[in-house]
Design an enzyme around this catalytic site. Structure first.
Site, mmCIF file in Angstrom:
data_model
loop_
_atom_site.group_PDB
_atom_site.id
_atom_site.type_symbol
_atom_site.label_atom_id
_atom_site.label_comp_id
_atom_site.label_asym_id
_atom_site.label_seq_id
_atom_site.Cartn_x
_atom_site.Cartn_y
_atom_site.Cartn_z
ATOM 1 C CB ALA A 390 -0.929 0.004 1.203
ATOM 2 N N PRO A 391 0.496 2.272 -0.774
ATOM 3 C CG PRO A 391 0.409 4.467 -1.599
ATOM 4 C CD PRO A 391 1.259 3.542 -0.759
ATOM 5 N N GLY A 393 2.106 2.047 -5.290
ATOM 6 C CA GLY A 393 2.953 2.701 -6.284
ATOM 7 C C GLY A 393 3.920 1.758 -6.968
ATOM 8 C CE LYS A 394 9.168 1.431 -3.599
ATOM 9 N NZ LYS A 394 8.338 2.393 -2.825
ATOM 10 C CG ASP A 439 2.010 -10.749 9.555
ATOM 11 O OD1 ASP A 439 3.039 -10.277 9.046
ATOM 12 O OD2 ASP A 439 1.873 -10.952 10.773
ATOM 13 C CG ASP A 458 9.420 -0.353 -0.550
ATOM 14 O OD1 ASP A 458 10.606 -0.004 -0.468
ATOM 15 O OD2 ASP A 458 8.471 0.459 -0.507
ATOM 16 C CB CYS A 511 12.570 5.281 1.988
ATOM 17 S SG CYS A 511 11.540 5.142 3.450
#
Length: 591
Positions: A390-391, A393-394, A439, A458, A511
């Site tokens: 979520a949301p 993008g990747k 999960d 990610d 990130c």
């Protein structure tokens, strides 16, 4: 997240807006406080995370509170900027603000303008400075996310675009420069900052920020407004103290504006004061990167981010997108990191309100975040798992690169977030994206072992690469948080590893720029899993060329090992780590 709700003055998803996630872009994930964290889908999202212990605000009746541990000294470097050039508000969509941990009457803040007198004045529309102060109080007191708190406030404010810009600059600038501001304020308040009510301290920080860093805000306007706010929300004693402190600061402005802390011999202390970062973080980055690179990271983190778009190659081309943006009056150029598929918008309005966004021609996503799916380089027809999606993008980027052929299982822990992924996929015209809830640490129970060609993790992280979008991260993260988050990442990596087919790809990204969450994490994983190896040859050359041109360490030919650390100064984008690993055939996992 999915389509952003537009804010006044081009807030959400706007060019130059802040926020860890682009609309549909999913930039940052992380954990506010990873202690005791259980399984994660998209799990805890990065951001203001751990609550900042500012204490409860009183009812505005006094400026003093019981003595409490005083915050460490400051940091900051000047950047003169007025409201016209201010950051656009809070925007590229983020995690959801942390619920206030209210304690009844103790949580009724004087700073929220809810005076017990209930006067008509308290019901009047707030000025830009009052709105900014309220947002700062919520961030400090309740652990709210700055981008979401500010965006919500601006949506309901009725402020002009110029005033919205001023409010935005005050919130982000004050949070960014908090350490340096406190260092200077301590020299004007003999009794110490720990004696001040939190809302009064926020008011003083915000006002001093205007005086030192915003050339286009007249000093008398900043002082007078602060005095008036102090009188309305407190009493004459508070307003008098505020007036005295700020007028003392005005007399010292030439010295404050010229200060670089060059006389501070200790490098971590000097950089901490100059750029306004906690000393523990300055020490950590100097140790890992060297003083020069660490200072570049700090300086870059204090800059306003630009807006960036990821093109949908199934619906548009770079040249067509540039033409459409120019026709819409936006200043756009090819992105440095991904010139074929990314566009940077230096000046403009709300990018989520452009026709191209609504028609699925592009998504709003940070340049560094775009590199994740590009490095994964999925083949059409592949079966792909995005563990913490979520949301979306990747996930949507992967589907675009696959030509919308194959399957992208887009997993998130929280069922209510699946709509965000679905909305993004629908807007972009993608049918390969299949949102599911689960999960991420337990996905091995839902899917057969070795059943995916590509698994993307990610991972939740400390978010230290997105400080320019969420400056409160400086003050809400600790070394203990990093240790806890790294432990969570290890567990998620173990779960993801078993789902990759022999010959398949495991793509790990964060990130953050913290080694223990990045290179150290991957090195430990490889030590436990001889069936995996880094895969430098799997990266497309067209992805590596701009990275080498930008001087990204480790991307050089002959040195590239399949992983790299992007720093914020490389492209003026987020700090990101990306590692591409392949699962060898014929080698069993250690048990």
């Amino acid at each position: 997240m999915s389509a952003l709700t537009p804010g006044p003055g081009g807030q959400a998803g706007s060019s130059g807006s802040r926020g860890p996630r682009a609309a549909g872009g999913g930039n940052a994930k992380g954990v506010g406080n990873a202690r005791g964290a259980k399984g994660v889908g998209s799990s805890a999202k990065n951001g203001s995370g751990a609550k900042n212990g500012s204490g409860a605000n009183g009812g505005g009746r006094a400026s003093l509170k019981p003595a409490k541990g005083k915050e460490q000294a400051p940091g900051g470097q000047r950047r003169h900027q007025g409201p016209d050039s201010a950051r656009n508000a809070a925007g590229q969509a983020g995690p959801g603000a942390k619920p206030a941990a209210g304690k009844g009457k103790e949580r009724q803040a004087a700073g929220q303008g809810q005076q017990s007198r209930g006067s008509a004045a308290s019901r009047q529309p707030r000025s830009a400075r009052e709105l900014a102060l309220d947002a700062l109080i919520r961030v400090e007191r309740d652990g709210a996310y700055s981008n979401l708190q500010l965006n919500r406030a601006l949506l309901d404010s009725g402020l002009s675009r110029a005033d919205s810009g001023l409010a935005t600059e005050l919130v982000y600038g004050t949070l960014q420069r908090r350490l340096t501001l406190d260092h200077w304020l301590a020299g004007f308040i003999p009794k110490g900052l720990n004696k001040l009510e939190p809302w009064v301290l926020s008011l003083l920080r915000m006002s001093l920020y205007q005086l030192v860093y915003l050339d286009r805000v007249p000093a008398h306007a900043a002082v007078n407004e602060a005095v008036n706010i102090g009188r309305r929300r407190g009493h004459s004693g508070i307003s008098g103290m505020v007036n005295g402190v700020l007028r003392s600061a005005v007399r010292q402005l030439p010295r404050l504006k010229a200060e670089t802390f060059a006389a501070v011999a200790d490098a971590p202390s000097r950089l901490s004061l100059r750029h306004s970062y906690p000393q523990w973080l300055a020490e950590r980055w100097i140790s890992a990167l060297g003083e020069e690179a660490a200072e570049a990271v700090m300086a870059s983190g204090n800059e306003a981010p630009h807006g960036s778009l990821r093109l949908n190659p199934l619906r548009t081309t770079r040249d067509e997108a540039l033409r459409l943006l120019e026709e819409a009056g936006l200043s756009a150029r090819p992105a440095s990191a991904l010139p074929d598929s990314g566009i940077v918008v230096d000046r403009g309005g709300n990018l989520a309100m452009t026709d191209g966004y609504a028609k699925g021609l592009w998504s709003i996503q940070d340049e560094s975040s775009m590199l994740v799916a590009a490095a994964a380089n999925p083949r059409p027809g592949s079966r792909v798992l995005d563990c913490c999606a979520a949301p979306g993008g990747k996930s949507t980027h992967l589907a675009e690169l696959m030509g919308d052929r194959g399957e992208v299982v887009s997993n998130d822990l929280h069922a209510h977030k699946l709509a965000l992924i679905e909305d993004n996929a629908k807007r972009l015209g993608l049918r390969a994206v299949h949102p599911v809830t689960g999960d991420a640490a337990e996905l091995g129970r839902l899917y057969p072992a070795e059943s995916f060609d590509l698994v993307l993790l990610d991972a939740p992280c400390s978010g230290l690469g997105v400080i320019r979008r969420k400056p409160e991260i400086k003050w809400t993260k600790s070394e203990g948080d990093i240790k806890d988050i790294a432990a969570l990442q290890t567990r998620l990596l173990e779960a993801a590893a078993g789902l990759v087919k022999p010959g398949g790809v495991l793509l790990y990204s964060t990130c953050t720029i913290e080694h223990s969450e990045n290179g150290g994490q991957v090195a430990s994983f490889l030590g436990r899993h001889p069936e995996y190896a880094l895969d430098p040859g799997g990266w497309p050359e067209k992805v590596l060329e701009p990275l080498r041109a930008a001087g990204v360490a480790g991307a050089e030919e002959g040195r590239f090992d399949g992983s790299l650390q992007l720093l914020p100064q490389h492209f003026g984008s987020d700090g990101f780590y990306i590692a591409r690993l392949t699962k060898k055939s014929g080698i069993t996992e250690k048990t």
